[in-house]
Every structure is written in structure tokens, then in C-alpha cells.
Design a protein around this motif. Structure first.
Motif, PDB file in Angstrom:
ATOM      1  N   TRP A   7       0.650  -1.273   0.183  1.00 46.08           N
ATOM      2  CA  TRP A   7       0.005  -0.261  -0.075  1.00 46.08           C
ATOM      3  C   TRP A   7       0.574   0.923   0.009  1.00 46.08           C
ATOM      4  O   TRP A   7       1.520   1.148   0.637  1.00 46.08           O
ATOM      5  CB  TRP A   7      -1.366   0.319   0.970  1.00 46.08           C
ATOM      6  CG  TRP A   7      -1.406   1.330   1.598  1.00 46.08           C
ATOM      7  CD1 TRP A   7      -1.295   2.227   2.557  1.00 46.08           C
ATOM      8  CD2 TRP A   7      -1.874   2.173   0.425  1.00 46.08           C
ATOM      9  NE1 TRP A   7      -2.190   3.205   2.708  1.00 46.08           N
ATOM     10  CE2 TRP A   7      -2.805   3.571   1.303  1.00 46.08           C
ATOM     11  CE3 TRP A   7      -3.313   1.984  -0.996  1.00 46.08           C
ATOM     12  CZ2 TRP A   7      -4.081   4.702   0.917  1.00 46.08           C
ATOM     13  CZ3 TRP A   7      -3.369   2.988  -1.464  1.00 46.08           C
ATOM     14  CH2 TRP A   7      -4.010   4.117  -0.747  1.00 46.08           C
ATOM     15  N   ASN A   8       0.813   1.875  -1.088  1.00 42.77           N
ATOM     16  CA  ASN A   8       1.663   3.417  -1.421  1.00 42.77           C
ATOM     17  C   ASN A   8       1.077   3.921  -1.618  1.00 42.77           C
ATOM     18  O   ASN A   8       0.138   4.231  -2.477  1.00 42.77           O
ATOM     19  CB  ASN A   8       2.655   3.245  -2.005  1.00 42.77           C
ATOM     20  CG  ASN A   8       3.986   2.767  -0.787  1.00 42.77           C
ATOM     21  OD1 ASN A   8       4.349   3.602  -0.096  1.00 42.77           O
ATOM     22  ND2 ASN A   8       4.592   1.245  -1.223  1.00 42.77           N
ATOM     23  N   VAL A   9       1.413   4.996  -1.235  1.00 42.37           N
ATOM     24  CA  VAL A   9       0.619   7.159  -2.018  1.00 42.37           C
ATOM     25  C   VAL A   9       1.954   7.170  -2.958  1.00 42.37           C
ATOM     26  O   VAL A   9       2.882   7.404  -2.669  1.00 42.37           O
ATOM     27  CB  VAL A   9       0.232   7.895  -0.905  1.00 42.37           C
ATOM     28  CG1 VAL A   9      -0.690   8.684  -2.001  1.00 42.37           C
ATOM     29  CG2 VAL A   9      -1.146   7.435  -0.213  1.00 42.37           C
ATOM     30  N   VAL A  30      -4.390  14.146  -1.791  1.00 36.67           N
ATOM     31  CA  VAL A  30      -5.348  13.233  -1.697  1.00 36.67           C
ATOM     32  C   VAL A  30      -5.770  13.167  -0.003  1.00 36.67           C
ATOM     33  O   VAL A  30      -7.246  11.873  -0.838  1.00 36.67           O
ATOM     34  CB  VAL A  30      -4.429  11.915  -2.213  1.00 36.67           C
ATOM     35  CG1 VAL A  30      -4.039  12.285  -3.647  1.00 36.67           C
ATOM     36  CG2 VAL A  30      -3.706  11.349  -1.927  1.00 36.67           C
ATOM     37  N   TRP A  31      -5.045  13.134   0.521  1.00 36.69           N
ATOM     38  CA  TRP A  31      -6.171  12.555   1.963  1.00 36.69           C
ATOM     39  C   TRP A  31      -7.065  13.381   1.988  1.00 36.69           C
ATOM     40  O   TRP A  31      -7.710  14.145   1.588  1.00 36.69           O
ATOM     41  CB  TRP A  31      -5.242  12.514   3.372  1.00 36.69           C
ATOM     42  CG  TRP A  31      -5.631  12.659   4.204  1.00 36.69           C
ATOM     43  CD1 TRP A  31      -7.005  13.011   4.761  1.00 36.69           C
ATOM     44  CD2 TRP A  31      -5.250  10.970   4.516  1.00 36.69           C
ATOM     45  NE1 TRP A  31      -6.577  12.505   6.180  1.00 36.69           N
ATOM     46  CE2 TRP A  31      -6.477  10.737   5.825  1.00 36.69           C
ATOM     47  CE3 TRP A  31      -5.201   9.385   4.503  1.00 36.69           C
ATOM     48  CZ2 TRP A  31      -6.966   9.740   6.787  1.00 36.69           C
ATOM     49  CZ3 TRP A  31      -5.188   8.412   5.350  1.00 36.69           C
ATOM     50  CH2 TRP A  31      -6.041   8.517   6.180  1.00 36.69           C
ATOM     51  N   GLU A  37     -11.611   6.183   5.584  1.00 35.33           N
ATOM     52  CA  GLU A  37     -12.107   4.588   5.357  1.00 35.33           C
ATOM     53  C   GLU A  37     -11.580   4.145   4.686  1.00 35.33           C
ATOM     54  O   GLU A  37     -11.690   2.665   5.295  1.00 35.33           O
ATOM     55  CB  GLU A  37     -13.624   5.112   5.001  1.00 35.33           C
ATOM     56  CG  GLU A  37     -14.323   5.778   5.364  1.00 35.33           C
ATOM     57  CD  GLU A  37     -15.485   6.569   4.299  1.00 35.33           C
ATOM     58  OE1 GLU A  37     -15.648   6.137   3.241  1.00 35.33           O
ATOM     59  OE2 GLU A  37     -16.290   6.826   4.888  1.00 35.33           O
ATOM     60  N   LEU A  38     -10.753   3.973   3.765  1.00 36.53           N
ATOM     61  CA  LEU A  38      -9.540   2.680   3.022  1.00 36.53           C
ATOM     62  C   LEU A  38      -8.552   2.786   4.159  1.00 36.53           C
ATOM     63  O   LEU A  38      -8.446   1.073   4.416  1.00 36.53           O
ATOM     64  CB  LEU A  38      -8.617   3.288   1.773  1.00 36.53           C
ATOM     65  CG  LEU A  38      -8.202   2.313   0.998  1.00 36.53           C
ATOM     66  CD1 LEU A  38      -8.917   0.627   0.568  1.00 36.53           C
ATOM     67  CD2 LEU A  38      -7.630   3.025   0.174  1.00 36.53           C
ATOM     68  N   LEU A 178      -7.068   5.790  -7.086  1.00 40.74           N
ATOM     69  CA  LEU A 178      -7.018   4.325  -6.347  1.00 40.74           C
ATOM     70  C   LEU A 178      -6.539   3.393  -7.250  1.00 40.74           C
ATOM     71  O   LEU A 178      -7.514   3.260  -8.645  1.00 40.74           O
ATOM     72  CB  LEU A 178      -8.237   4.023  -5.393  1.00 40.74           C
ATOM     73  CG  LEU A 178      -8.297   4.610  -4.066  1.00 40.74           C
ATOM     74  CD1 LEU A 178      -8.494   4.207  -3.107  1.00 40.74           C
ATOM     75  CD2 LEU A 178      -6.977   4.544  -3.095  1.00 40.74           C
ATOM     76  N   MET A 179      -6.284   2.543  -7.382  1.00 40.52           N
ATOM     77  CA  MET A 179      -5.691   1.418  -7.807  1.00 40.52           C
ATOM     78  C   MET A 179      -5.598  -0.166  -7.205  1.00 40.52           C
ATOM     79  O   MET A 179      -4.110   0.753  -6.447  1.00 40.52           O
ATOM     80  CB  MET A 179      -4.501   1.097  -9.206  1.00 40.52           C
ATOM     81  CG  MET A 179      -4.581   2.168 -10.360  1.00 40.52           C
ATOM     82  SD  MET A 179      -3.412   3.128 -11.497  1.00 40.52           S
ATOM     83  CE  MET A 179      -3.224   1.811 -12.238  1.00 40.52           C
ATOM     84  N   THR A 180      -5.949  -1.565  -7.510  1.00 38.67           N
ATOM     85  CA  THR A 180      -5.678  -2.117  -7.606  1.00 38.67           C
ATOM     86  C   THR A 180      -5.092  -3.117  -7.895  1.00 38.67           C
ATOM     87  O   THR A 180      -5.693  -3.569  -9.306  1.00 38.67           O
ATOM     88  CB  THR A 180      -6.976  -3.279  -6.477  1.00 38.67           C
ATOM     89  OG1 THR A 180      -7.048  -1.748  -5.354  1.00 38.67           O
ATOM     90  CG2 THR A 180      -6.557  -4.417  -5.374  1.00 38.67           C
TER      91      THR A 180
END
Length: 184
Positions: A7-9, A30-31, A37-38, A178-180
Motif C-alpha cells: 500500500w503506497n501513495v 489526496v487525503w 475509510e480505506l 486508487l488502483m488495485t
């Protein structure tokens, strides 16, 4: 079996940190409620956090001194078991922490021992080692809409060629995305 999740920004040009350690000023772009919540959702699913030495020391310093408004996130960060992957650290004094000198073997073993998720936050050098060993099950990235131009890149040279499947892409109200992704 545990999943290992990065997990990274990062910035649009691939930096996860500015020119100096802990220059994370672009995170403010982006915060917001969605990332808060994520963060809580991820921490609730976690049963272990994995850090490189620099990230471990920075996180320990930040979260052990967190203000009251950090609430539930601080509670999770301080209570979850943590592994500091380092050949130089002598002590791991942050609550529920221990040190391993052989990150690849230890993480590989730990993945087989539990059912929750293991998260790697930051930790560029450690992440590269784990990527080379093909240990990540999932990559979760928040792309900040900025070109930083200088700093520390998350994805270093020498990382093996690996194709990924995009599982989810979600724009945030703050302008981030957000990308997964998972390995093919």
C-alpha cells in the motif's frame, strides 16, 4: 494463508517520498474521508505490518506520538504485530515489533502461517526485494495528481518484468486515483 499487500501513495511520476526522508507533503493532495475509510478497512483486515528500517523508525516515531484525532488508525498502528526488516536495526521498541534480518525468507514463511493480510507501507528497498522474490499478492496504490520531479521512486531498477491485472480503479473526490492490481 496470508496475502502480502503493498500500500503506497505515489506521485504520477512514481515517487513515494520527496527529496528528504519523510517528505510526504503530496499526501495532502489526496487525503480525505475516502482514504481515511480505506486505511481503516485495510487495518481491520491486517494481522501484521511489514516495514523496512527507515519506514519502521519513522512510523514508530509518528504513531507512538499520534494526536488524539488519529483515533482508531493510531490504535491499529500501535497494536498490530510488526516486522522490521533490517540488517542494521538493533532494537524494535514499538509495541508488538520484532526484527528480521532475512526479509524474503521471513515474509515467505509468515505468509503461510496466518489468515489475515500483511501490509507493506512505504519501504522502497524492502518492496523491491519482495518484488524480486515474487512475494506480493496485491498492489494497492493511490496516485497523487502531481509531478514531483525529485525524490525516491517506489519502483526501482532491477525489478523483474511482471504483468499485472487491474482489479479496480477508482477516482477520489480529492483528485487522486486508487488502483488495485494483482500479478497475472
Amino acid at each position: 494463508m496470508r496475502k502480502l499487500i503493498m500500500w503506497n501513495v505515489i506521485t504520477l511520476d512514481g515517487y513515494f517520498e520527496g527529496e528528504t526522508n519523510w517528505d510526504l507533503s503530496f499526501h495532502g493532495l489526496v487525503w480525505g474521508k475516502e482514504l481515511e475509510e480505506l486505511s481503516l478497512k485495510q487495518l481491520r483486515s491486517a494481522d501484521m505490518l511489514v516495514f523496512g528500517a527507515t519506514t519502521y523508525l519513522g512510523m514508530a516515531n509518528y504513531w507512538t506520538n499520534a494526536k488524539e484525532d488519529e483515533g482508531e488508525v493510531a490504535k491499529f498502528m500501535n497494536e498490530l504485530p510488526k516486522i522490521a526488516c533490517s540488517s542494521t536495526l538493533k532494537n524494535a521498541d514499538w509495541n508488538n515489533s520484532r526484527i528480521t534480518k532475512d526479509a524474503v525468507n521471513e515474509v515467505s514463511k509468515l505468509k503461510k502461517e496466518g489468515n489475515g493480510d500483511m501490509y507493506v507501507f512505504g519501504s522502497g528497498i524492502l518492496s523491491a526485494s519482495l518484488m524480486k522474490a515474487n512475494l506480493f499478492d496485491e498492489y494497492r496504490l493511490c496516485i497523487a495528481p502531481v509531478f514531483l520531479g525529485k525524490g525516491r521512486r517506489l519502483f526501482l531498477e532491477g525489478i523483474p518484468n511482471q504483468k499485472l491485472n487491474l482489479i479496480e480503479s477508482k477516482p477520489l473526490s480529492t483528485g487522486g486515483t486508487l488502483m488495485t492490481l494483482i500479478p497475472k
